[in-house]
Design an enzyme around this catalytic site. Structure first.
Site, mmCIF file in Angstrom:
data_model
loop_
_atom_site.group_PDB
_atom_site.id
_atom_site.type_symbol
_atom_site.label_atom_id
_atom_site.label_comp_id
_atom_site.label_asym_id
_atom_site.label_seq_id
_atom_site.Cartn_x
_atom_site.Cartn_y
_atom_site.Cartn_z
ATOM 1 C CG ASP A 6 10.517 1.361 -12.394
ATOM 2 O OD1 ASP A 6 9.547 1.889 -11.814
ATOM 3 O OD2 ASP A 6 11.619 1.184 -11.827
ATOM 4 C CB SER A 7 11.636 5.817 -12.060
ATOM 5 O OG SER A 7 11.623 4.915 -10.975
ATOM 6 C CE1 TYR A 38 11.760 9.149 -13.920
ATOM 7 C CE2 TYR A 38 9.507 8.425 -14.266
ATOM 8 C CZ TYR A 38 10.758 8.714 -14.767
ATOM 9 O OH TYR A 38 10.992 8.562 -16.112
ATOM 10 N N GLY A 39 10.331 9.655 -7.411
ATOM 11 C CA GLY A 39 9.518 9.920 -6.229
ATOM 12 C C GLY A 39 9.692 11.277 -5.571
ATOM 13 C CB CYS A 69 7.169 3.731 -12.082
ATOM 14 S SG CYS A 69 7.694 5.028 -10.983
ATOM 15 C CG ASN A 70 3.675 1.634 -6.889
ATOM 16 O OD1 ASN A 70 2.535 1.379 -6.559
ATOM 17 N ND2 ASN A 70 4.590 0.708 -7.079
ATOM 18 C CB THR A 71 6.475 7.581 -8.516
ATOM 19 O OG1 THR A 71 6.973 7.075 -7.285
ATOM 20 C CG2 THR A 71 6.536 9.086 -8.505
ATOM 21 C CD GLU A 155 17.790 2.888 -7.271
ATOM 22 O OE1 GLU A 155 18.654 3.634 -7.738
ATOM 23 O OE2 GLU A 155 16.757 2.549 -7.880
ATOM 24 C CB CYS A 187 7.521 2.076 -3.463
ATOM 25 S SG CYS A 187 9.163 2.503 -4.094
ATOM 26 C CB THR A 188 9.255 -0.492 -8.142
ATOM 27 O OG1 THR A 188 10.000 0.702 -7.891
ATOM 28 C CG2 THR A 188 8.230 -0.262 -9.221
ATOM 29 C CG HIS A 189 13.204 0.568 -5.223
ATOM 30 N ND1 HIS A 189 12.535 1.097 -6.299
ATOM 31 C CD2 HIS A 189 14.528 0.771 -5.445
ATOM 32 C CE1 HIS A 189 13.426 1.604 -7.150
ATOM 33 N NE2 HIS A 189 14.632 1.419 -6.647
#
Ligand code: DGL
Length: 270
Positions: A6-7, A38-39, A69-71, A155, A187-189
């Protein structure tokens, strides 16, 4: 070992459901925190960063990697799969993304053929979710909304503040007016704000998190591919690697995911 890339921290929303469903395997998590998010990067940068991460994990002897990571999944996965896996350069190695599991789950969930997708700027600009959904059913309308401010809020641990909720409301407005009945958290978050998404969208909208969809799909994949499965070590080992501050990584993960982890190793990707 199964590699999770992941990023940054967010891929924990993918690793956690995977560990819950498949606890017997060893996992190595690589977070490129030094270059996250990364997005907001260009596709070329995301491809380069992802390639460096993949090389690192392959060099460690990992044969199965999940792009959490989706991005990276929407911008770099196809490129990497073509480059490494098609030409048999890396025979018997596999890279799986989070996109297709979420797409398949959403297509099976929608009753009115209207799906929303939220993600980073790069993910939404790639339109990959829309392409994959309409490949399965061209009658489905897909509405995307980029939510670039959510990752920094999460974050910073600010996602429970009213400011984060009011931004989220703005981001979700186009999805509300388009009457979707299924929403992919691309998105992971975002699963860390799942309750807020649900509250704003209303109970009639089904929310799909890529982490859970990916865990189910990985389980199925391992069942169908015993030649890969038998090579994955099973000692319940969990190892973490970051390209930035290891203590910060440990603190974030322990606070937001309620698990204790060993201090990550710090590396440089190039
Ligand atoms: N991991 C990214 C994703 O799932 C979110 C954070 C970032 O932009 O790096 O799209």
């Amino acid at each position: 070992m199964i590699g999770i890339f992941d990023s940054g921290y967010g891929g924990m929303t993918v690793l956690k459901p995977i560990m819950d469903l498949l606890p017997e395997y060893d996992y190595l998590y690589l977070g490129d925190n030094a270059r996250a998010p990364y997005g907001n990067h260009s596709p070329e940068n995301i491809q380069r960063f992802s390639e460096q991460a993949i090389n690192f994990l392959f060099d460690k002897g990992i044969i199965l990697i999940i792009f959490a990571c989706n991005t990276a999944s929407s911008t770099a996965l196809r490129y990497i799969q073509k480059k490494y896996l098609n030409g048999n350069l890396e025979k018997n190695k596999k890279i799986l993304g989070v996109l297709i599991p979420a797409v398949e789950k959403a297509v099976n969930t929608t009753k009115i053929n209207r799906i929303g997708v939220v993600g980073t700027k790069a993910t939404i600009a790639s339109r990959v979710y829309e392409k994959e959904i309409t490949k399965i059913n061209k009658n489905i309308k897909v509405v995307g909304s980029a939510c670039p401010l959510l990752v920094p809020f999460i974050e910073e641990g600010w996602h429970n503040k009213p400011e984060a909720k009011s931004i989220l409301k703005k981001y979700l407005k186009p999805l509300k007016t388009n009457n979707i009945d299924t929403l992919i958290l691309g998105c992971t978050h975002y699963p860390l704000m799942k309750n807020d998404f649900q509250k704003i969208m209303g109970n009639k909208v089904k929310i799909i998190s890529s982490g859970e969809a990916t865990a189910e799909s990985l389980k199925d994949y391992l069942k169908r591919h015993p030649e890969i499965e038998k090579k994955i070590t099973k000692n319940k080992k969990r190892q973490f690697i970051t390209t930035d501050n290891p203590q910060r990584f440990k603190r974030f993960v322990e606070k937001h995911f309620g698990i204790k982890i060993s201090t990550p190793e710090k590396i440089t990707l190039n």
